[in-house]
Design a protein around this motif. Structure first.
Motif, PDB file in Angstrom:
ATOM      1  N   TYR A  29      25.170  40.959  49.990  1.00 49.53           N
ATOM      2  CA  TYR A  29      26.524  40.687  49.522  1.00 49.53           C
ATOM      3  C   TYR A  29      26.597  39.219  49.131  1.00 49.53           C
ATOM      4  CZ  TYR A  29      28.900  44.958  51.215  1.00 49.53           C
ATOM      5  OH  TYR A  29      29.329  46.235  51.405  1.00 49.53           O
ATOM      6  N   VAL A  30      27.371  38.905  48.106  1.00 48.32           N
ATOM      7  CA  VAL A  30      27.650  37.517  47.767  1.00 48.32           C
ATOM      8  C   VAL A  30      29.153  37.285  47.851  1.00 48.32           C
ATOM      9  CG1 VAL A  30      25.629  37.065  46.324  1.00 48.32           C
ATOM     10  CG2 VAL A  30      27.666  37.989  45.279  1.00 48.32           C
ATOM     11  N   ALA A  31      29.517  36.160  48.440  1.00 46.38           N
ATOM     12  CA  ALA A  31      30.908  35.712  48.465  1.00 46.38           C
ATOM     13  C   ALA A  31      31.057  34.703  47.336  1.00 46.38           C
ATOM     14  CB  ALA A  31      31.250  35.081  49.812  1.00 46.38           C
ATOM     15  N   VAL A  32      32.096  34.875  46.528  1.00 40.12           N
ATOM     16  CA  VAL A  32      32.281  34.065  45.332  1.00 40.12           C
ATOM     17  C   VAL A  32      33.661  33.420  45.361  1.00 40.12           C
ATOM     18  CG1 VAL A  32      32.386  34.130  42.798  1.00 40.12           C
ATOM     19  CG2 VAL A  32      30.790  35.621  44.021  1.00 40.12           C
ATOM     20  N   LEU A  33      33.702  32.126  45.069  1.00 43.92           N
ATOM     21  CA  LEU A  33      34.961  31.411  44.910  1.00 43.92           C
ATOM     22  C   LEU A  33      35.388  31.604  43.451  1.00 43.92           C
ATOM     23  CD1 LEU A  33      36.888  29.628  46.529  1.00 43.92           C
ATOM     24  CD2 LEU A  33      35.646  27.652  45.649  1.00 43.92           C
ATOM     25  N   VAL A  34      36.497  32.295  43.247  1.00 46.37           N
ATOM     26  CA  VAL A  34      36.909  32.723  41.912  1.00 46.37           C
ATOM     27  C   VAL A  34      37.746  31.650  41.217  1.00 46.37           C
ATOM     28  CG1 VAL A  34      38.191  34.481  40.624  1.00 46.37           C
ATOM     29  CG2 VAL A  34      36.824  35.139  42.606  1.00 46.37           C
ATOM     30  N   ASP A  35      37.406  31.403  39.960  1.00 44.26           N
ATOM     31  CA  ASP A  35      38.213  30.592  39.059  1.00 44.26           C
ATOM     32  C   ASP A  35      38.112  31.212  37.669  1.00 44.26           C
ATOM     33  OD1 ASP A  35      35.755  29.806  38.010  1.00 44.26           O
ATOM     34  OD2 ASP A  35      36.015  27.686  38.464  1.00 44.26           O
ATOM     35  N   ASP A  36      38.531  30.479  36.647  1.00 42.30           N
ATOM     36  CA  ASP A  36      38.537  31.029  35.286  1.00 42.30           C
ATOM     37  C   ASP A  36      37.137  31.278  34.731  1.00 42.30           C
ATOM     38  OD1 ASP A  36      41.294  31.014  35.271  1.00 42.30           O
ATOM     39  OD2 ASP A  36      41.433  29.039  34.322  1.00 42.30           O
ATOM     40  N   THR A  37      36.100  30.665  35.307  1.00 40.58           N
ATOM     41  CA  THR A  37      34.737  30.850  34.813  1.00 40.58           C
ATOM     42  C   THR A  37      34.080  32.107  35.362  1.00 40.58           C
ATOM     43  OG1 THR A  37      33.716  29.559  36.593  1.00 40.58           O
ATOM     44  CG2 THR A  37      34.441  28.348  34.628  1.00 40.58           C
ATOM     45  N   VAL A  38      34.706  32.754  36.346  1.00 45.80           N
ATOM     46  CA  VAL A  38      34.141  33.927  37.006  1.00 45.80           C
ATOM     47  C   VAL A  38      34.729  35.184  36.378  1.00 45.80           C
ATOM     48  CG1 VAL A  38      33.885  35.122  39.207  1.00 45.80           C
ATOM     49  CG2 VAL A  38      33.875  32.629  39.148  1.00 45.80           C
ATOM     50  N   GLN A  39      33.857  36.102  35.950  1.00 49.70           N
ATOM     51  CA  GLN A  39      34.298  37.350  35.343  1.00 49.70           C
ATOM     52  C   GLN A  39      34.136  38.475  36.357  1.00 49.70           C
ATOM     53  OE1 GLN A  39      32.589  38.188  31.463  1.00 49.70           O
ATOM     54  NE2 GLN A  39      32.809  40.377  31.804  1.00 49.70           N
ATOM     55  N   VAL A  40      35.221  38.772  37.081  1.00 52.64           N
ATOM     56  CA  VAL A  40      35.264  39.836  38.078  1.00 52.64           C
ATOM     57  C   VAL A  40      36.623  40.532  37.965  1.00 52.64           C
ATOM     58  CG1 VAL A  40      33.700  38.692  39.725  1.00 52.64           C
ATOM     59  CG2 VAL A  40      36.147  38.294  39.887  1.00 52.64           C
ATOM     60  N   PRO A  41      36.741  41.733  38.502  1.00 50.46           N
ATOM     61  CA  PRO A  41      38.054  42.401  38.495  1.00 50.46           C
ATOM     62  C   PRO A  41      39.040  41.619  39.369  1.00 50.46           C
ATOM     63  CG  PRO A  41      36.302  43.951  39.040  1.00 50.46           C
ATOM     64  CD  PRO A  41      35.707  42.589  39.057  1.00 50.46           C
ATOM     65  N   ARG A  42      40.040  41.037  38.768  1.00 50.01           N
ATOM     66  CA  ARG A  42      40.997  40.164  39.481  1.00 50.01           C
ATOM     67  C   ARG A  42      41.773  40.912  40.558  1.00 50.01           C
ATOM     68  NH1 ARG A  42      38.936  35.324  38.389  1.00 50.01           N
ATOM     69  NH2 ARG A  42      38.947  34.865  36.207  1.00 50.01           N
ATOM     70  N   GLU A  43      41.923  42.220  40.418  1.00 53.52           N
ATOM     71  CA  GLU A  43      42.696  42.971  41.416  1.00 53.52           C
ATOM     72  C   GLU A  43      41.987  43.048  42.769  1.00 53.52           C
ATOM     73  OE1 GLU A  43      40.707  46.141  38.710  1.00 53.52           O
ATOM     74  OE2 GLU A  43      41.541  44.134  38.489  1.00 53.52           O
ATOM     75  N   TYR A  44      40.704  42.689  42.814  1.00 57.36           N
ATOM     76  CA  TYR A  44      39.952  42.707  44.063  1.00 57.36           C
ATOM     77  C   TYR A  44      39.777  41.306  44.660  1.00 57.36           C
ATOM     78  CZ  TYR A  44      38.960  47.494  42.795  1.00 57.36           C
ATOM     79  OH  TYR A  44      39.095  48.818  42.455  1.00 57.36           O
ATOM     80  N   VAL A  45      40.336  40.294  44.032  1.00 54.17           N
ATOM     81  CA  VAL A  45      40.239  38.919  44.519  1.00 54.17           C
ATOM     82  C   VAL A  45      41.304  38.705  45.582  1.00 54.17           C
ATOM     83  CG1 VAL A  45      40.465  36.481  43.872  1.00 54.17           C
ATOM     84  CG2 VAL A  45      39.322  38.091  42.330  1.00 54.17           C
ATOM     85  N   LYS A  46      40.891  38.168  46.724  1.00 57.22           N
ATOM     86  CA  LYS A  46      41.825  37.863  47.819  1.00 57.22           C
ATOM     87  C   LYS A  46      41.610  36.421  48.250  1.00 57.22           C
ATOM     88  CE  LYS A  46      42.598  42.344  49.424  1.00 57.22           C
ATOM     89  NZ  LYS A  46      42.573  43.477  49.731  1.00 57.22           N
ATOM     90  N   ASN A  47      42.689  35.662  48.336  1.00 55.28           N
ATOM     91  CA  ASN A  47      42.625  34.250  48.740  1.00 55.28           C
ATOM     92  C   ASN A  47      41.660  33.459  47.867  1.00 55.28           C
ATOM     93  OD1 ASN A  47      44.466  34.625  50.891  1.00 55.28           O
ATOM     94  ND2 ASN A  47      42.803  35.324  52.212  1.00 55.28           N
ATOM     95  N   GLY A  48      41.578  33.805  46.602  1.00 55.53           N
ATOM     96  CA  GLY A  48      40.723  33.082  45.675  1.00 55.53           C
ATOM     97  C   GLY A  48      39.245  33.383  45.825  1.00 55.53           C
ATOM     98  N   GLU A  49      38.911  34.430  46.583  1.00 57.85           N
ATOM     99  CA  GLU A  49      37.513  34.795  46.802  1.00 57.85           C
ATOM    100  C   GLU A  49      37.318  36.291  46.596  1.00 57.85           C
ATOM    101  OE1 GLU A  49      36.341  33.583  50.702  1.00 57.85           O
ATOM    102  OE2 GLU A  49      36.794  31.491  50.332  1.00 57.85           O
ATOM    103  N   ILE A  50      36.081  36.660  46.285  1.00 52.68           N
ATOM    104  CA  ILE A  50      35.706  38.067  46.195  1.00 52.68           C
ATOM    105  C   ILE A  50      34.319  38.216  46.794  1.00 52.68           C
ATOM    106  CG2 ILE A  50      34.736  37.856  43.867  1.00 52.68           C
ATOM    107  CD1 ILE A  50      35.861  40.730  43.321  1.00 52.68           C
ATOM    108  N   VAL A  51      34.092  39.320  47.468  1.00 49.89           N
ATOM    109  CA  VAL A  51      32.771  39.636  48.016  1.00 49.89           C
ATOM    110  C   VAL A  51      32.218  40.802  47.212  1.00 49.89           C
ATOM    111  CG1 VAL A  51      31.488  40.387  50.038  1.00 49.89           C
ATOM    112  CG2 VAL A  51      33.390  38.799  50.308  1.00 49.89           C
ATOM    113  N   LEU A  52      31.002  40.620  46.680  1.00 47.79           N
ATOM    114  CA  LEU A  52      30.390  41.621  45.821  1.00 47.79           C
ATOM    115  C   LEU A  52      29.100  42.149  46.428  1.00 47.79           C
ATOM    116  CD1 LEU A  52      30.782  39.593  42.518  1.00 47.79           C
ATOM    117  CD2 LEU A  52      32.137  41.589  43.180  1.00 47.79           C
TER     118      LEU A  52
END
Length: 168
Positions: A29-52
């Protein structure tokens, strides 16, 4: 070549831990700090992070490059293209036992700081200086301080998230 001119160790460590997880039958699993440069489904982002989940079974066309992690994955049955800049990855770990590595949180200007809000990695002390890979933190199983005992199958995590242990 000095340390400031060399390439980041982050993509190499991510690939190494990915290989370690897959070689040992664990789910990376990778934990990612999400910003505008990250292309992930935004509906799964919590507290500015997503785990993939980046396991072979969960992804298609996975590329662990020096600049980006790219793959296709299904979210609620819909295929999505995922693209994560390597410098936005804040941890890679095995789902089954929590072992892995956390990285300093990226911020503009090159200094590291703790993420705002409640984060599974918010207990990671900030790394000083301008080196984005100045310090590395290892995730360990909080129940016994390390992985599961020999001969015992790994258990899915329950309760609190894995604790962090600084590796020097």
């Amino acid at each position: 070549m000095n340390a400031l001119e060399s390439t980041s160790t982050r993509p190499y460590l991510i690939r190494a831990l990915y290989d370690w997880c897959t070689d040992n039958g664990l789910t990376p699993y990778v934990a990612v700090l999400v910003d505008d440069t990250v292309q992930v489904p935004r509906e799964y982002v919590k507290n500015g992070e997503i785990v993939l989940n980046i396991s072979f079974d969960a992804t298609s066309s996975l590329k662990l490059g020096n600049d980006f992690i790219e793959f296709k994955a299904r979210f609620a049955g819909t295929a999505r293209d995922i693209m994560v800049p390597v410098n936005r990855v804040i941890a890679i770990y095995a789902r089954e036992n929590g072992q892995g590595m956390a990285f300093p949180v990226p911020v503009p200007g090159g200094a590291a700081q703790e993420p705002a809000g409640k984060s599974p990695l918010s207990s990671v002390p900030a790394a000083g200086g301008g080196d984005e890979d100045g310090k590395v933190v290892q995730l360990v199983n909080p129940e016994n301080g390390e992985g599961t005992p020999e001969g015992e199958p790994p258990r899915p995590p329950s309760g609190p998230r894995p604790a962090l242990k600084r590796v020097k």
